[in-house]
Design an enzyme around this catalytic site. Structure first.
Site, short mmCIF file in Angstrom:
data_model
loop_
_atom_site.label_atom_id
_atom_site.label_comp_id
_atom_site.label_asym_id
_atom_site.label_seq_id
_atom_site.Cartn_x
_atom_site.Cartn_y
_atom_site.Cartn_z
N HIS A 1 -4.50 4.66 5.18
CA HIS A 1 -4.73 4.94 6.59
C HIS A 1 -6.21 5.10 6.94
O HIS A 1 -6.65 4.76 8.04
CB HIS A 1 -3.98 6.21 6.99
CG HIS A 1 -3.67 6.32 8.44
ND1 HIS A 1 -2.52 6.91 8.92
CD2 HIS A 1 -4.34 5.92 9.55
CE1 HIS A 1 -2.51 6.86 10.25
NE2 HIS A 1 -3.62 6.28 10.65
N TYR B 1 2.08 9.95 11.27
CA TYR B 1 2.65 9.99 12.62
C TYR B 1 3.88 10.90 12.67
O TYR B 1 4.35 11.24 13.75
CB TYR B 1 3.06 8.60 13.10
CG TYR B 1 1.96 7.58 13.21
CD1 TYR B 1 0.61 7.93 13.09
CD2 TYR B 1 2.26 6.25 13.44
CE1 TYR B 1 -0.39 6.98 13.20
CE2 TYR B 1 1.26 5.29 13.56
CZ TYR B 1 -0.05 5.65 13.44
OH TYR B 1 -1.03 4.69 13.54
N LYS C 1 1.60 3.49 6.60
CA LYS C 1 0.31 3.85 6.03
C LYS C 1 0.42 5.18 5.27
O LYS C 1 1.10 6.10 5.74
CB LYS C 1 -0.75 4.00 7.13
CG LYS C 1 -0.78 2.86 8.13
CD LYS C 1 -1.71 3.15 9.30
CE LYS C 1 -1.46 2.20 10.44
NZ LYS C 1 -0.22 2.52 11.21
N ASP D 1 5.04 -0.88 13.46
CA ASP D 1 3.94 -0.24 12.73
C ASP D 1 4.03 1.27 12.90
O ASP D 1 4.02 1.78 14.02
CB ASP D 1 2.60 -0.74 13.28
CG ASP D 1 1.42 0.05 12.71
OD1 ASP D 1 1.05 -0.21 11.56
OD2 ASP D 1 0.89 0.93 13.42
N GLY E 1 3.03 -6.32 17.06
CA GLY E 1 3.93 -5.29 16.56
C GLY E 1 3.96 -4.10 17.50
O GLY E 1 3.00 -3.84 18.22
N LEU E 2 5.06 -3.38 17.50
CA LEU E 2 5.15 -2.15 18.28
C LEU E 2 4.52 -1.02 17.49
O LEU E 2 4.89 -0.76 16.34
CB LEU E 2 6.60 -1.78 18.58
CG LEU E 2 6.75 -0.45 19.33
CD1 LEU E 2 6.40 -0.61 20.80
CD2 LEU E 2 8.15 0.13 19.18
N PRO F 1 4.62 -11.11 11.92
CA PRO F 1 4.64 -11.33 13.37
C PRO F 1 3.40 -10.71 14.00
O PRO F 1 3.09 -9.54 13.77
CB PRO F 1 5.92 -10.61 13.82
CG PRO F 1 6.78 -10.56 12.58
CD PRO F 1 5.81 -10.37 11.45
N ALA F 2 2.67 -11.49 14.79
CA ALA F 2 1.34 -11.09 15.25
C ALA F 2 1.34 -9.86 16.13
O ALA F 2 0.42 -9.05 16.09
CB ALA F 2 0.67 -12.26 15.98
#
Length: 293
Positions: free
Chosen positions: A108, A50, A75, A45, A18-19, A15-16
């Site tokens: 990453h 994170y 990542k 994502d 992303g959140l 899906p192009a």
């Protein structure tokens, strides 16, 4: 006109829009993910660095949306580079996310001072792909020199390179290299959020060209920028924790920019990076242990 699905170079569909959850505190990540999935997003994502993969997984579970309908991207951090370390990094991420298979796994950063470890980590990703533990593999923040080295010394062409890309910083040389090799350009800070940090001289959200194009379509500057990415074939990862912004960033499939408007946005490029130079990312400066699951 939807431009909502992109087929990667190995046939996997992404899906192009992303959140993104970069800098999203763990205590609000779950709610943001739930809200995005309620809104219609099917692509989330995150990244080991994170420190919110566990909360992303919780948001996915609480959303009620079936796992097979959601594209999960994460990542590996530089501290988990090297072959065995990267395999273990996958296990940590998968356990935190609460999944057996990750849809897209990226390196990453290029660890340019120890590129041997970077190559070994990517070879681990190739193994994970061959074993079906991930559906696609790629990289993030790889500039041409190191992307070309990776291509020369590994077997699987990355499906994605996620890079800083917005109207003020378009990285056209990198995009051109991607096009040559069938690598999807995926934009982080796609609506120029980084241009509004730290006393920047100008913010993309207040750019007169973007605001005028937005007025012509009844859309915001952010929506114009996201539409620009979609029409030029890129994936974009906008981030927000506010329900109204999450919804606004997804409401970009019902209008189309003209060729003239696309060209006007292209002309905004300043060539000035907002994020850190990838060469500055070293184990000495940014190395940190990624906790076990």
């Amino acid at each position: 006109m939807t431009n909502n699905i992109i087929t990667l170079n190995n046939g996997v569909e992404l899906p192009a829009i992303g959140l993104g959850v970069f800098q999203t505190p763990p205590d609000v990540t779950t709610t943001a993910v739930e809200e995005a999935l309620r809104t219609g997003y099917r692509h989330i994502d995150t990244a080991a660095a994170y420190m919110n993969e566990r909360e992303v997984g919780e948001g996915i579970r609480l959303s009620g949306v079936p796992r097979e309908e959601i594209f999960i991207e994460t990542k590996l951090w530089i501290s988990d580079y090297g072959y065995e370390a990267a395999l273990h990094g996958f296990e940590k991420s998968a356990k935190k996310l609460g999944v057996e298979q990750i849809d897209l796994l990226l390196l990453h950063q290029p660890l340019t001072t120890r590129f041997d470890l970077t190559l070994d980590a990517y070879r681990a990703l190739e193994k994970l792909l061959a074993d079906g533990k991930v559906r696609a593999i790629g990289v993030s923040n790889f500039m041409p020199e190191y992307l070309e080295r990776l291509l020369a010394e590994t077997s699987v062409v990355p499906a994605v390179n996620q890079i800083e890309l917005h109207p003020y910083y378009q990285q056209k040389e990198v995009q051109s290299l991607h096009a040559q090799h069938g690598i999807l350009t995926q934009a982080w800070s796609p609506i120029g959020g980084i241009t509004s940090y730290g006393g920047a001289e100008k913010s993309a959200f207040e750019d007169p060209t973007l605001l005028e194009i937005g007025r012509e379509h009844g859309k915001s500057a952010a929506q114009v920028m996201l539409r620009w990415h979609l029409q030029q074939g890129r994936s974009a990862i906008p981030k927000s924790t506010r329900a109204e912004r999450i919804a606004e960033n997804f409401d970009v499939f019902d209008f189309e920019l003209t060729n003239g408007q696309l060209a006007a946005i292209d002309a905004l490029d300043t060539g000035v990076r907002g994020g850190p130079d990838p060469d500055s990312i070293t184990l000495e400066t940014f190395g940190m242990p990624i906790p076990e699951a």
